[in-house]
Design a protein around this motif. Structure first.
Motif, PDB file in Angstrom:
ATOM      1  N   VAL A 121      -4.525   0.306  -4.859  1.00  0.00           N
ATOM      2  CA  VAL A 121      -4.841  -1.075  -5.223  1.00  0.00           C
ATOM      3  C   VAL A 121      -3.573  -1.792  -5.655  1.00  0.00           C
ATOM      4  N   GLU A 122      -2.752  -1.108  -6.446  1.00  0.00           N
ATOM      5  CA  GLU A 122      -1.554  -1.745  -7.005  1.00  0.00           C
ATOM      6  C   GLU A 122      -0.572  -0.677  -7.464  1.00  0.00           C
ATOM      7  N   LEU A 123       0.712  -0.947  -7.277  1.00  0.00           N
ATOM      8  CA  LEU A 123       1.770  -0.114  -7.833  1.00  0.00           C
ATOM      9  C   LEU A 123       2.477  -0.952  -8.888  1.00  0.00           C
ATOM     10  N   GLU A 124       2.123  -0.727 -10.151  1.00  0.00           N
ATOM     11  CA  GLU A 124       2.626  -1.554 -11.243  1.00  0.00           C
ATOM     12  C   GLU A 124       3.894  -0.929 -11.822  1.00  0.00           C
ATOM     13  N   ASP A 125       5.025  -1.585 -11.599  1.00  0.00           N
ATOM     14  CA  ASP A 125       6.313  -1.045 -12.057  1.00  0.00           C
ATOM     15  C   ASP A 125       7.113  -2.045 -12.879  1.00  0.00           C
ATOM     16  N   LEU A 126       6.463  -3.113 -13.335  1.00  0.00           N
ATOM     17  CA  LEU A 126       7.164  -4.078 -14.190  1.00  0.00           C
ATOM     18  C   LEU A 126       6.790  -3.875 -15.651  1.00  0.00           C
TER      19      LEU A 126
END
Length: 284
Positions: free
Chosen positions: A249-254
């Motif tokens: 769904v999402e790759l959250e890296d922030l």
């Protein structure tokens, strides 16, 4: 346990960038960052600041840790100034600024979809709509969105008009798919820490610990490896389809929210220790 500085040496200073007033549905982001600041003080001299103040304060610190600072689109100019200032001063930022996931917008979903990765099929051009599965409803969202800002559901025959009426490449379209549950895998550097899931799709912020299988972790690590960040916190968000497959769904890296209040004390303290070790390694 956190690391201690040798006698007489100067402790590294850490600027924790956060928005303590940010309101998120069903969660209190500020509690998590207050907790993290209290633990990181065992190894750093810590100050907290709002993302709008980060560029002006950065030169006073050895490293900046970006945490629950909210969607960048709410302060894009200030965030761009912070990035430029960090590069100018050569102050390390955690996560490092070269992330290929949400840190750079959601273009990566189109890229991964085209490359055949296990991701919800995604396009950003009207000409590519035919490559998506034919469904009765589609999800439309801005590439620079976050926290569901701007996300809408449209009938199947309206997706083309949405893309045609928007600036070229500014929107993403995905099929709205049925899924059993959403699950998130949390990493520090490339080391898996824990997983959480929402067993009820209608209550997606009510999370419980999830026992990740070897196959689950292989799925998540594929995206961690693709991103190629040497350091940092990453959250791999996925959904379990009705057929049993996992799709990204999402790759959250922030600035991924960590839901540390949903894990046990042993897991939570192990995460803090690993994070402290990782951040310290960037201070020289």
């Amino acid at each position: 346990m956190t690391a201690a500085s040798p006698a007489g040496s100067r402790r590294p200073s850490l600027l924790l960038v956060t928005d303590l007033a940010y309101e998120a549905r069903g969660r209190r982001y500020c509690d998590e960052d207050i907790f993290l600041a209290s633990r990181l003080r065992g190894a750093f001299d810590v100050a907290l600041c709002h993302p709008r103040d980060a560029a002006a304060l950065l030169e006073r610190f050895d490293i900046a840790l970006v945490r629950n600072s909210g969607p960048v689109l709410h302060y894009q100019e200030a965030y761009d100034a912070f990035r430029a200032r960090a590069l100018e001063l050569r102050v390390p930022v955690y996560n490092p600024l070269g992330g290929r996931g949400d840190m750079a917008g959601k273009e990566y979903l189109v890229e991964l979809s085209r490359a055949g990765f296990p991701v919800i099929p995604t396009v950003d051009r009207e000409a590519d709509l035919a490559s998506l599965p034919e469904v009765t409803e589609y999800v439309v969202k801005p590439k620079l969105g976050a926290d569901s800002v701007g996300l809408r559901f449209v009938p199947g025959d309206a997706a083309g008009a949405e893309l045609a009426g928007a600036a070229e490449g500014s929107l993403l379209v995905q099929p709205r798919i049925a899924f059993r549950y959403e699950v998130s895998f949390y990493f520090v550097d490339h080391d898996f820490q824990y997983a959480l899931y929402a067993p009820d799709p209608e209550r997606r912020w009510v999370l419980e610990p999830y026992a990740a299988s070897a196959e689950d972790l292989a799925f998540a690590r594929r995206f961690i490896g693709w991103n190629a960040l040497t350091h940092g916190i990453q959250r791999v968000d996925a959904c379990r389809t009705a057929e049993g497959a996992l799709l990204l769904v999402e790759l959250e890296d922030l600035n991924p929210y960590l839901s540390l209040d949903r894990v046990g004390e042993v897991v939570r303290e192990a995460f803090v220790a690993r994070l402290t070790e990782s951040v310290l390694s960037l201070t020289g």
